[in-house]
Design a protein around this motif. Structure first.
Motif, PDB file in Angstrom:
ATOM      1  N   HIS A  23     -39.322 -21.344  13.450  1.00 41.12           N
ATOM      2  CA  HIS A  23     -39.968 -23.248  13.096  1.00 41.12           C
ATOM      3  C   HIS A  23     -41.038 -22.609  13.588  1.00 41.12           C
ATOM      4  CE1 HIS A  23     -38.965 -22.159  17.325  1.00 41.12           C
ATOM      5  NE2 HIS A  23     -40.275 -22.691  18.225  1.00 41.12           N
ATOM      6  N   SER A  54     -37.501 -35.467  14.609  1.00 40.14           N
ATOM      7  CA  SER A  54     -36.002 -35.153  14.566  1.00 40.14           C
ATOM      8  C   SER A  54     -35.425 -36.548  15.210  1.00 40.14           C
ATOM      9  CB  SER A  54     -35.443 -33.653  15.233  1.00 40.14           C
ATOM     10  OG  SER A  54     -36.227 -32.945  14.643  1.00 40.14           O
ATOM     11  N   GLY A 191     -31.628 -37.171   9.742  1.00 37.20           N
ATOM     12  CA  GLY A 191     -31.740 -36.588  10.958  1.00 37.20           C
ATOM     13  C   GLY A 191     -33.371 -36.120  11.069  1.00 37.20           C
ATOM     14  N   LEU A 192     -34.166 -37.457  10.055  1.00 36.54           N
ATOM     15  CA  LEU A 192     -35.743 -37.824   9.898  1.00 36.54           C
ATOM     16  C   LEU A 192     -36.129 -38.712  10.809  1.00 36.54           C
ATOM     17  CD1 LEU A 192     -36.718 -34.668   7.936  1.00 36.54           C
ATOM     18  CD2 LEU A 192     -36.722 -34.539  10.352  1.00 36.54           C
ATOM     19  N   PRO A 240     -38.572 -28.263  15.799  1.00 33.16           N
ATOM     20  CA  PRO A 240     -38.047 -29.414  14.583  1.00 33.16           C
ATOM     21  C   PRO A 240     -36.675 -28.704  13.828  1.00 33.16           C
ATOM     22  CG  PRO A 240     -39.751 -27.101  14.149  1.00 33.16           C
ATOM     23  CD  PRO A 240     -39.266 -27.631  15.245  1.00 33.16           C
ATOM     24  N   ALA A 241     -36.311 -29.686  13.039  1.00 33.55           N
ATOM     25  CA  ALA A 241     -34.955 -29.895  12.523  1.00 33.55           C
ATOM     26  C   ALA A 241     -35.716 -29.062  11.000  1.00 33.55           C
ATOM     27  CB  ALA A 241     -34.930 -30.651  11.844  1.00 33.55           C
TER      28      ALA A 241
END
Length: 382
Positions: A23, A54, A191-192, A240-241
């Protein structure tokens, strides 16, 4: 064909399935920074501060509420359904005194009634759901947002079922927060939580007298991260994703290549074809008029003698629909999503499956009438 998660473009899915980078790797920082810039463009909000966090759309709602409202402050909820109820609940949890302008399911509150409430309420914020996923109601967002601005009230627009599908010009209309999630017309798996926040809303957040109660939802924790990534620097608060952000960057790029006005037009065109089909089948929409009917989904009452078993019949033909969600009506209607990459082929395949399922369930209609009506509308619009 449910109203989220939707079908996703293969290029987006390839980004999701790629090897996960660090990330703080330079290549990821570049991608994240570009995604933030693109989110501004998609929301037509060049002056706004974007946030990509996320979480689900509900987190996006909570980020707006947690940062703009302090205990004892007043909030006005323009209520069009299930997710307006959720916004009211969130505001109450954060100590706001909540007033609601309500209407019957399928309707949108009158703008004049909302303006009257704004004039006499001394509100800090007004919230409105652009498209309520439970009812398929499209709220008159532009005049509502402009009314809030005239009264010095911050406007928060829930665009979860609207962003990148329904016409919205954040800066031009003066909306303070536009929030959404990844899994609908934005075109990325769930997911966001996504927000674009105006300078006026950021100033209101900075002027808070009390700390934000939630650490994870505090813009003070996320702002340095967003600023760093956009400037090309590594930073850290919470991981973060990574792959979802990469997929977001790809999808936002595709959206901008199509062009926002062209995309809004395509969604209207597909919606008109669906509506022509529903009329041909004699189906009644939950929204009470065309003016309050969304272009990103259809909410349709079951015809007499037909129940939710028709959804299973449609699924057997390879098309997945959603049942009802609004608690007062959930057993009486079903929903068809039509957003993101939906095109004429999807319209005709879905309409054909619904038509065949209804006939099998005992609904009487002329064979092929719905597909013919949708096709005629597509040819007219094309």
């Amino acid at each position: 064909m449910i109203p989220g998660p939707v079908e996703f473009d293969p290029e987006v899915m390839r980004a999701l399935g790629a090897k996960t980078a660090s990330h703080v790797a330079p290549e990821f920082i570049t991608v994240f920074g570009r995604a933030l810039k693109r989110l501004r463009e998609v929301c037509l909000a060049p002056s706004a501060q974007p946030f990509v966090v996320s979480g689900s759309g509900t987190l996006a709602m909570e980020l707006a509420v947690a940062n703009l409202v302090e205990p004892g402050e007043r909030a006005l909820v323009v209520n069009t359904g299930y997710f307006s109820d959720r916004m009211a609940l969130l505001l109450t949890r954060y100590g706001a005194e909540v007033t609601q302008v309500r209407c019957a399911p399928g309707e949108a509150p009158d703008v004049a009634a909302v303006e009257s409430a704004l004039a006499g309420g001394r509100f800090k914020v007004m919230t409105v759901t652009h498209v309520d996923t439970s009812t398929g109601v499209l709220a008159p967002v532009e005049p509502l947002v402009r009314a809030a601005g005239r009264h010095g009230v911050l406007s928060v627009v829930d665009g979860v079922c609207a962003t990148a599908g329904e016409t919205f010009h954040q800066d031009a209309w003066g909306a303070d927060v536009y929030l959404t999630a990844s899994q609908k017309a934005i075109g990325v798996p769930p997911g966001l939580a996504l927000l674009t926040v105006s300078p006026r809303a950021m100033a209101a957040w900075r002027a808070r007298k009390t700390p934000v109660r939630s650490l994870y939802a505090d813009l003070g924790e996320w702002l340095p991260i967003m600023e760093a990534y956009e400037a090309g620097r590594p930073s850290y608060f919470a991981t973060p994703a990574v792959n979802l952000v990469c997929a977001l960057d790809v999808s936002l790029g595709q959206i901008l290549r199509e062009g926002m006005e062209a995309r809004f037009t395509r969604h209207r065109r597909m919606a008109k074809a669906f509506r022509a089909a529903w009329r041909a089948l004699g189906l009644k929409t939950l929204p009470v008029s065309e003016s309050v009917t969304a272009h990103t989904l259809s909410a349709l009452y079951y015809p007499e003698g037909v129940d939710a078993g028709v959804i299973a019949r449609v699924r057997e033909q390879g098309v997945v629909l959603a049942g009802g969600l609004h608690p007062e009506l959930k057993t009486r209607y079903f929903r068809v999503g039509h957003m993101n990459v939906v095109g004429p082929g999807d319209v005709l395949a879905s309409v054909g499956a619904v038509e065949r399922a209804l006939v099998a369930a005992g609904h009487r209609s002329e064979p092929g009438v719905a597909v013919a009506a949708a096709q005629a509308e597509l040819l007219r619009a094309g």
